[in-house]
Scaffold this motif. Structure first.
Motif, mmCIF file in Angstrom:
data_model
loop_
_atom_site.group_PDB
_atom_site.id
_atom_site.type_symbol
_atom_site.label_atom_id
_atom_site.label_comp_id
_atom_site.label_asym_id
_atom_site.label_seq_id
_atom_site.Cartn_x
_atom_site.Cartn_y
_atom_site.Cartn_z
ATOM 1 N N HIS A 274 0.803 8.346 3.565
ATOM 2 C CA HIS A 274 0.458 7.828 2.242
ATOM 3 C C HIS A 274 0.016 9.004 1.388
ATOM 4 N N ASN B 215 0.803 -1.226 0.000
ATOM 5 C CA ASN B 215 0.000 0.000 0.000
ATOM 6 C C ASN B 215 0.834 1.275 0.000
ATOM 7 N N LYS B 216 2.145 1.102 -0.145
ATOM 8 C CA LYS B 216 3.073 2.244 -0.256
ATOM 9 C C LYS B 216 2.924 3.222 0.904
ATOM 10 N N MET C 153 -7.000 4.710 4.858
ATOM 11 C CA MET C 153 -6.947 4.663 3.392
ATOM 12 C C MET C 153 -8.127 3.879 2.840
ATOM 13 N N ASP D 207 -1.758 10.230 -2.136
ATOM 14 C CA ASP D 207 -2.617 9.892 -3.263
ATOM 15 C C ASP D 207 -2.859 11.190 -4.022
ATOM 16 N N GLU E 112 -11.342 4.971 0.433
ATOM 17 C CA GLU E 112 -11.704 4.287 -0.808
ATOM 18 C C GLU E 112 -13.196 3.933 -0.827
ATOM 19 N N GLU F 156 -5.153 12.176 -5.945
ATOM 20 C CA GLU F 156 -6.523 12.687 -5.910
ATOM 21 C C GLU F 156 -6.930 13.166 -4.527
ATOM 22 N N LYS F 157 -6.548 12.404 -3.502
ATOM 23 C CA LYS F 157 -7.011 12.704 -2.149
ATOM 24 C C LYS F 157 -6.003 13.477 -1.316
ATOM 25 N N GLU G 5 -2.433 13.942 0.924
ATOM 26 C CA GLU G 5 -1.576 13.180 1.823
ATOM 27 C C GLU G 5 -2.296 12.844 3.122
#
Length: 110
Positions: A76, A59-60, A102, A78, A106, A80-81, A83
């Motif tokens: 993490h 999941n990085k 996370m 993303d 989703e 779009e979303k 940090e």
């Protein structure tokens, strides 16, 4: 403050197993400790690197030590979303909390 702060490691472990879609059940050890079992294996990603590291890598989730007052940071990113950052004294619990947040994000998107 996130909704996972007040949960025990056992409850976090159970939620991680659920989010992974694993078939799991709860049992007690000889020391009367509640544990999550996935198949015939005890699943403790809040405390066991062999359970946690595949989730962290897949999941990085980036980990870093902040200081002795804050402990560990899990992060993490993303596009779009933005940090996501989570802090806790326990390295693996921090990462698992990040993973759960996370997955919650989703599910909200769907």
């Amino acid at each position: 403050m996130n909704k996972y702060t007040e949960l025990s490691d056992f409850e976090i472990n159970k939620k991680v197993a659920e989010k992974l879609g694993a078939e799991w059940f709860v049992t007690t050890t000889v020391w009367d400790e509640l544990v999550v079992m996935v198949g015939s294996k005890c699943f403790k990603p809040c405390n066991n690197p062999s359970d946690a590291m595949p989730i962290i890598i897949e999941n990085k989730i980036c980990m870093n030590y902040v200081d002795s007052d804050i402990g560990w940071g899990a992060c993490h990113f993303d596009g779009e979303k933005g940090e996501l950052e989570v802090y806790d004294k326990n390295y693996y619990r921090t990462a698992m909390t990040c993973f759960l947040i996370m997955k919650d994000a989703e599910n909200e998107k769907v």
